[in-house]
Design a protein around this motif. Structure first.
Motif, PDB file in Angstrom:
ATOM      1  N   GLU A  27       7.972  -8.794  -6.429  1.00 51.99           N
ATOM      2  CA  GLU A  27       7.537  -8.548  -7.810  1.00 51.99           C
ATOM      3  C   GLU A  27       6.823  -7.200  -7.857  1.00 51.99           C
ATOM      4  O   GLU A  27       5.878  -6.972  -7.098  1.00 51.99           O
ATOM      5  N   HIS A  28       7.264  -6.329  -8.767  1.00 50.57           N
ATOM      6  CA  HIS A  28       6.655  -4.997  -8.892  1.00 50.57           C
ATOM      7  C   HIS A  28       5.718  -4.867 -10.089  1.00 50.57           C
ATOM      8  O   HIS A  28       5.063  -3.837 -10.233  1.00 50.57           O
ATOM      9  N   ARG A  41       0.826  -1.215   0.000  1.00 53.42           N
ATOM     10  CA  ARG A  41       0.000   0.000   0.000  1.00 53.42           C
ATOM     11  C   ARG A  41       0.857   1.260   0.000  1.00 53.42           C
ATOM     12  O   ARG A  41       0.545   2.233  -0.689  1.00 53.42           O
ATOM     13  N   PHE A  42       1.953   1.246   0.753  1.00 51.99           N
ATOM     14  CA  PHE A  42       2.845   2.396   0.792  1.00 51.99           C
ATOM     15  C   PHE A  42       3.439   2.668  -0.589  1.00 51.99           C
ATOM     16  O   PHE A  42       3.438   3.800  -1.069  1.00 51.99           O
ATOM     17  N   PHE A  43       3.932   1.622  -1.245  1.00 45.76           N
ATOM     18  CA  PHE A  43       4.525   1.820  -2.574  1.00 45.76           C
ATOM     19  C   PHE A  43       3.474   2.192  -3.616  1.00 45.76           C
ATOM     20  O   PHE A  43       3.769   2.928  -4.552  1.00 45.76           O
ATOM     21  N   ALA A  44       2.251   1.717  -3.460  1.00 47.30           N
ATOM     22  CA  ALA A  44       1.180   2.108  -4.376  1.00 47.30           C
ATOM     23  C   ALA A  44       0.905   3.611  -4.270  1.00 47.30           C
ATOM     24  O   ALA A  44       0.614   4.276  -5.262  1.00 47.30           O
ATOM     25  N   PRO A  60       2.440   5.378  -7.977  1.00 45.19           N
ATOM     26  CA  PRO A  60       1.207   4.792  -8.522  1.00 45.19           C
ATOM     27  C   PRO A  60       1.330   4.398  -9.998  1.00 45.19           C
ATOM     28  O   PRO A  60       2.025   5.069 -10.769  1.00 45.19           O
ATOM     29  N   ASP A  61       0.661   3.304 -10.343  1.00 42.41           N
ATOM     30  CA  ASP A  61       0.592   2.901 -11.747  1.00 42.41           C
ATOM     31  C   ASP A  61      -0.112   3.990 -12.556  1.00 42.41           C
ATOM     32  O   ASP A  61      -1.055   4.610 -12.080  1.00 42.41           O
ATOM     33  N   ARG A  68      10.195   1.454  -8.312  1.00 40.97           N
ATOM     34  CA  ARG A  68      10.154   0.646  -7.082  1.00 40.97           C
ATOM     35  C   ARG A  68      11.458  -0.125  -6.905  1.00 40.97           C
ATOM     36  O   ARG A  68      11.990  -0.231  -5.797  1.00 40.97           O
ATOM     37  N   THR A  69      11.983  -0.666  -8.007  1.00 40.12           N
ATOM     38  CA  THR A  69      13.249  -1.388  -7.938  1.00 40.12           C
ATOM     39  C   THR A  69      14.388  -0.450  -7.562  1.00 40.12           C
ATOM     40  O   THR A  69      15.244  -0.796  -6.744  1.00 40.12           O
TER      41      THR A  69
END
Length: 140
Positions: A122-123, A65-68, A72-73, A93-94
């Motif tokens: 997996e991102h 959720r934090f990375f989303a 964001p996509d 993200r990587t």
């Protein structure tokens, strides 16, 4: 000093963390080395490796959720979309995490803490085949 190499293959189910601790432990055990260093290297640019808590699955959900929120996509900031709206966010993200880990080996085992596990993160939204090269350097 002796060294041992192995390449581990994983198939992810799409975005999320995959616990690879047991496979890495098996690789270290197969090396026969008792003390040294295990280096893991992920051969991809849209997934990463991390050491994270392995007791409460809510930790993984919270990280996702934090990375989303952070990346964001479909963010209009990104021009690189060759493989869809999650393409560049996966690369970011990587870049914010790591594709390489170094873990001490003591008494023939990974020197992980009680609540630590090794994860392939997996991102991308779709599943992919991922490879992790494991290099164990040490003494018997």
């Amino acid at each position: 000093m002796e060294q041992h190499f192995a390449t581990l293959s994983f198939t992810t189910r799409g975005r999320g963390l995959l616990d690879i601790t047991d496979r890495v432990r098996d690789c270290v055990a197969a090396s026969g080395l008792c003390k040294g260093l295990a280096t893991l290297f992920l051969r991809h640019t849209s997934a990463s490796l991390l050491i994270q808590e392995n007791a409460d699955p809510a930790v993984q959900d919270d990280l996702e959720r934090f990375f989303a929120r952070l990346v964001p996509d479909g963010d209009p900031l990104f021009r690189h979309r060759a493989e869809g709206p999650d393409d560049m966010p996966a690369h970011v993200r990587t870049a914010l995490t790591a594709v390489q880990l170094a873990i001490p080996v003591l008494d023939g085992s990974l020197a992980l803490g009680t609540w630590q596990g090794v994860y392939l993160w997996e991102h991308r939204r779709q599943g992919h085949r991922r490879e992790v090269v494991v290099h164990v350097l040490g003494e018997r």
